[in-house]
Design a protein around this motif. Structure first.
Motif, PDB file in Angstrom:
ATOM      1  N   UNK A 148       0.800  -1.212   0.000  1.00 45.58           N
ATOM      2  CA  UNK A 148       0.000   0.000   0.000  1.00 45.58           C
ATOM      3  C   UNK A 148       0.834   1.263   0.000  1.00 45.58           C
ATOM      4  N   UNK A 149       2.070   1.166   0.509  1.00 41.74           N
ATOM      5  CA  UNK A 149       3.007   2.303   0.471  1.00 41.74           C
ATOM      6  C   UNK A 149       3.848   2.277  -0.806  1.00 41.74           C
ATOM      7  N   UNK A 150       3.575   1.311  -1.686  1.00 44.49           N
ATOM      8  CA  UNK A 150       4.295   1.143  -2.959  1.00 44.49           C
ATOM      9  C   UNK A 150       5.762   0.755  -2.747  1.00 44.49           C
ATOM     10  N   UNK A 151       6.023   0.016  -1.655  1.00 41.68           N
ATOM     11  CA  UNK A 151       7.349  -0.578  -1.467  1.00 41.68           C
ATOM     12  C   UNK A 151       7.284  -1.967  -2.090  1.00 41.68           C
ATOM     13  N   UNK A 152       7.950  -2.141  -3.208  1.00 38.21           N
ATOM     14  CA  UNK A 152       7.766  -3.336  -4.020  1.00 38.21           C
ATOM     15  C   UNK A 152       8.858  -4.383  -3.826  1.00 38.21           C
ATOM     16  N   UNK A 153       9.784  -4.145  -2.901  1.00 35.20           N
ATOM     17  CA  UNK A 153      10.855  -5.107  -2.647  1.00 35.20           C
ATOM     18  C   UNK A 153      10.920  -5.406  -1.158  1.00 35.20           C
ATOM     19  N   UNK A 154      11.279  -6.635  -0.837  1.00 35.00           N
ATOM     20  CA  UNK A 154      11.359  -7.058   0.567  1.00 35.00           C
ATOM     21  C   UNK A 154      12.418  -8.136   0.708  1.00 35.00           C
ATOM     22  N   UNK A 196       1.769 -11.043  -6.293  1.00 32.72           N
ATOM     23  CA  UNK A 196       1.233  -9.713  -6.017  1.00 32.72           C
ATOM     24  C   UNK A 196       2.143  -8.602  -6.518  1.00 32.72           C
ATOM     25  N   UNK A 197       3.283  -8.972  -7.113  1.00 33.28           N
ATOM     26  CA  UNK A 197       4.183  -7.988  -7.678  1.00 33.28           C
ATOM     27  C   UNK A 197       5.368  -7.627  -6.811  1.00 33.28           C
ATOM     28  N   UNK A 198       5.587  -8.374  -5.725  1.00 32.72           N
ATOM     29  CA  UNK A 198       6.702  -8.107  -4.818  1.00 32.72           C
ATOM     30  C   UNK A 198       7.959  -8.801  -5.336  1.00 32.72           C
ATOM     31  N   UNK A 199       9.071  -8.087  -5.331  1.00 32.44           N
ATOM     32  CA  UNK A 199      10.357  -8.665  -5.714  1.00 32.44           C
ATOM     33  C   UNK A 199      11.218  -8.885  -4.471  1.00 32.44           C
ATOM     34  N   UNK A 200      12.086  -9.881  -4.531  1.00 34.74           N
ATOM     35  CA  UNK A 200      12.943 -10.207  -3.389  1.00 34.74           C
ATOM     36  C   UNK A 200      14.131 -11.013  -3.882  1.00 34.74           C
ATOM     37  N   UNK A 201      15.213 -11.036  -3.104  1.00 32.97           N
ATOM     38  CA  UNK A 201      16.296 -11.992  -3.417  1.00 32.97           C
ATOM     39  C   UNK A 201      15.758 -13.418  -3.418  1.00 32.97           C
ATOM     40  N   UNK A 202      16.532 -14.343  -3.956  1.00 38.95           N
ATOM     41  CA  UNK A 202      16.081 -15.734  -3.982  1.00 38.95           C
ATOM     42  C   UNK A 202      15.967 -16.326  -2.582  1.00 38.95           C
ATOM     43  N   UNK A 203      16.714 -15.773  -1.640  1.00 39.30           N
ATOM     44  CA  UNK A 203      16.643 -16.263  -0.272  1.00 39.30           C
ATOM     45  C   UNK A 203      17.691 -15.609   0.590  1.00 39.30           C
ATOM     46  N   UNK A 204      17.715 -16.021   1.846  1.00 35.66           N
ATOM     47  CA  UNK A 204      18.664 -15.470   2.810  1.00 35.66           C
ATOM     48  C   UNK A 204      19.578 -16.578   3.323  1.00 35.66           C
ATOM     49  N   UNK A 205      20.848 -16.244   3.514  1.00 33.65           N
ATOM     50  CA  UNK A 205      21.833 -17.227   3.940  1.00 33.65           C
ATOM     51  C   UNK A 205      21.540 -17.722   5.355  1.00 33.65           C
ATOM     52  N   UNK A 206      21.536 -19.033   5.521  1.00 35.23           N
ATOM     53  CA  UNK A 206      21.380 -19.667   6.827  1.00 35.23           C
ATOM     54  C   UNK A 206      22.565 -20.602   7.038  1.00 35.23           C
ATOM     55  N   UNK A 207      23.334 -20.342   8.058  1.00 32.18           N
ATOM     56  CA  UNK A 207      24.497 -21.182   8.376  1.00 32.18           C
ATOM     57  C   UNK A 207      24.069 -22.319   9.299  1.00 32.18           C
ATOM     58  N   UNK A 208      24.515 -23.510   8.988  1.00 26.91           N
ATOM     59  CA  UNK A 208      24.173 -24.650   9.841  1.00 26.91           C
ATOM     60  C   UNK A 208      24.999 -24.651  11.122  1.00 26.91           C
ATOM     61  N   UNK A 209      26.037 -23.841  11.177  1.00 25.26           N
ATOM     62  CA  UNK A 209      26.762 -23.609  12.427  1.00 25.26           C
ATOM     63  C   UNK A 209      27.139 -22.130  12.460  1.00 25.26           C
ATOM     64  N   UNK A 210      26.605 -21.397  13.429  1.00 22.07           N
ATOM     65  CA  UNK A 210      26.804 -19.948  13.482  1.00 22.07           C
ATOM     66  C   UNK A 210      28.264 -19.556  13.696  1.00 22.07           C
TER      67      UNK A 210
END
Length: 285
Positions: A148-154, A196-210
């Protein structure tokens, strides 16, 4: 060519964070940051685009640290008796009890968005502090209000894994059992968002050991790209521990500042054929 967005969260939290993020941005390691507009040092973001025109800047909706921008009387379900935002666990409890009021969330989201516009103009993308929106119904609420605020990326919370360097994950059994279900849920939400028209990276990095987080040569060489082209990595740097809001990750913040303000990180990316980018590389659907 694989693309990595290294995003430094929490700009505006305090001077220590702001200085650290700008040092990382100046080296062109970090090309994405986001602003907590309810925090005392948020106004520093007013000059970011002028100083670093290549930087992506988003709104970092914050519902767990500090005080709301809205009048306390208008957001009672979001705060404690002292008018401070509730901690993450308390928000989850209230969501389960259905006492965390959506109309009050919308009011505070709008206040934080409008404050961002006053400081920085229109945001390039959005996400939330402590990923507070990654919860049934809250996700859809935050997404739809942002549209609704026209922020099209997340930020995308689909998982892009890095296996543990020593083969030993630090994830407990409960995490291992819940994670496949969570992945399916996140995938479903993200696919609906894209429709709905939202763009985003393919995903976020998750480390199996921090513990592997500070070994960028290992991380960059072992991202499980599969068929993905762009991945986001979230960091939280700070110059020092002089901030009341850091909690348990104070030492890690300082270590991240030292690592991600170093050109060695740029060299490690190049070694593994990775281009460091911002959210400008994510096109609208």
């Amino acid at each position: 060519m694989k693309k990595l967005i290294i995003t430094a969260d929490d700009y505006g939290m305090c001077e220590s964070v702001n200085r650290a993020i700008e040092a990382c941005v100046a080296q062109k390691v970090v090309l994405s940051t986001n602003v907590m507009t309810n925090m005392a040092n948020a106004n520093d973001a007013a000059t970011l685009k002028r100083k670093y025109p290549y930087l992506s800047i988003g709104v970092h909706y914050n519902f767990t640290v500090g005080q709301p921008l809205s009048s306390i009387d208008q957001v009672r379900s979001l705060v404690d008796e002292n008018g401070m935002f509730l901690p993450y666990k308390e928000i989850r409890r209230k969501c389960q009890e259905r006492t965390y009021r959506f109309d009050e969330i919308v009011r505070e989201m709008k206040a934080q968005y409008l404050r961002y516009r006053e400081i920085c103009g229109e945001p390039d993308y959005w996400n939330t502090h402590e990923n507070v929106h990654v919860y049934p119904k809250l996700y859809q609420l935050f997404r739809d209000e942002s549209l609704g605020y026209h922020i099209m990326k997340m930020r995308s919370h689909q998982r892009i894994f890095v296996p543990a360097k020593d083969g030993k994950s630090d994830k407990d059994l409960r995490w291992m059992i819940a994670e496949p279900l969570k992945e399916l849920m996140l995938y479903s939400w993200q696919m609906k968002s894209r429709r709905l028209g939202v763009s985003a990276p393919d995903g976020i990095m998750v480390r199996m050991n921090e513990e592997d987080k500070l070994d960028v040569d290992y991380l960059f060489g072992h991202i499980q790209w599969k068929n993905h082209d762009n991945v986001e990595m979230a960091i939280h740097p700070a110059i020092d521990g002089n901030c009341a809001f850091f909690g348990e990750i104070t030492d890690l913040r300082v270590k991240e500042y030292k690592l991600f303000s170093s050109l060695d990180t740029v060299k490690a990316a190049k070694k593994h054929g990775i281009v460091l980018v911002g959210f400008d590389c994510i096109g609208e659907v």
